[in-house]
Design a protein around this motif. Structure first.
Motif, PDB file in Angstrom:
ATOM      1  N   THR A  34       0.866  -1.174   0.000  1.00 14.95           N
ATOM      2  CA  THR A  34       0.000   0.000   0.000  1.00 14.95           C
ATOM      3  C   THR A  34       0.906   1.229   0.000  1.00 14.95           C
ATOM      4  O   THR A  34       2.131   1.101   0.031  1.00 14.95           O
ATOM      5  N   LEU A  73      -5.186   1.657   3.195  1.00 18.05           N
ATOM      6  CA  LEU A  73      -6.269   1.289   2.282  1.00 18.05           C
ATOM      7  C   LEU A  73      -7.448   2.245   2.423  1.00 18.05           C
ATOM      8  O   LEU A  73      -8.052   2.651   1.426  1.00 18.05           O
ATOM      9  N   LEU A  79      -3.662  -0.611  -3.812  1.00 18.67           N
ATOM     10  CA  LEU A  79      -2.725  -1.621  -3.351  1.00 18.67           C
ATOM     11  C   LEU A  79      -2.266  -2.460  -4.528  1.00 18.67           C
ATOM     12  O   LEU A  79      -2.895  -2.460  -5.592  1.00 18.67           O
ATOM     13  N   CYS A 114     -11.456  -5.257  -3.234  1.00 17.19           N
ATOM     14  CA  CYS A 114     -10.469  -4.654  -4.134  1.00 17.19           C
ATOM     15  C   CYS A 114     -10.877  -4.932  -5.573  1.00 17.19           C
ATOM     16  O   CYS A 114     -10.976  -6.094  -5.976  1.00 17.19           O
TER      17      CYS A 114
END
Length: 161
Positions: A34, A73, A79, A114
Motif C-alpha cells: 500500500t 487502504l 494496493l 479490491c
C-alpha cells in the motif's frame, strides 16, 4: 520482465485465490503493498487465509483493522498484491473499499473489497535466461495450524458473502 494481462485475473490465479484447497497453501504468504501517508510503499504479508477472489475482477482481503495497512487502504484506496510461488509471479493492482471495520468471524480484522485495475505476470526471458524460473514464494510456520484453518474457513466464507 512483466507484461500486462489486462484488468481481470487469469484462471490459474483465480484458482489459487479461490479459498479452496487451503491445506495446499496453508504455509504460503501473499505480499501486499500500500502507500503510506508520507507517500512511501508500505509492504505487508497476508496468508491465503485472508485473501479470496470474489470473481476475476474482485479480490477481498481481511487485514488487522488497526494496522497501518488498513489505514493506508482507507486513505489512499490502492494496493498491489504480489503473488509469488514456484513458477508463478503475478502483481495485481487494485482499488480498495472497506466493507466493514470489524468482521464477524474475527473482530480484529477489517474487510476490504479490491477492484482489479491491472494484472501483470512476470516471466523469464527465455532467450536471456534459459531454464530460469521462480523457485518459491515466501512461507511461514504456525504451530496452531488446525485452529488457524478452522478460523480461515470462517473468514473466507464471510469475505465471499
Amino acid at each position: 520482465m512483466s507484461r500486462s494481462l489486462g484488468s481481470v485475473m487469469p484462471p490459474d490465479l483465480m484458482a489459487r485465490l479461490s479459498g479452496r484447497a487451503l491445506e495446499s497453501v496453508a504455509s504460503k504468504v501473499i505480499q501486499i503493498v500500500t502507500i503510506d501517508a508520507a507517500g512511501w510503499p508500505h509492504p505487508a504479508l497476508l496468508s491465503y487465509f485472508e485473501v479470496v477472489a470474489k470473481d476475476p475482477a474482485r479480490v477481498r482481503l481481511a487485514t488487522y483493522g488497526s494496522s497501518t495497512t488498513s489505514a493506508n487502504l482507507r486513505r489512499a484506496g490502492t494496493l498491489t498484491l504480489v503473488v509469488i510461488d514456484e513458477r508463478v509471479a503475478y502483481y495485481v493492482k487494485a482499488r480498495a473499499v472497506e466493507l466493514t471495520p470489524a468482521m464477524r468471524a474475527t473482530d480484529w480484522n477489517a474487510a476490504f473489497e479490491c477492484r482489479v485495475d491491472q494484472v501483470l505476470v512476470d516471466e523469464v526471458n527465455e532467450e536471456r535466461e534459459p531454464g530460469a524460473y521462480v523457485a518459491s514464494g515466501v512461507t511461514y510456520h504456525n504451530p496452531q495450524r488446525a485452529t488457524e484453518l478452522a478460523r480461515a474457513r470462517a473468514v473466507l466464507a464471510e469475505l465471499l458473502e
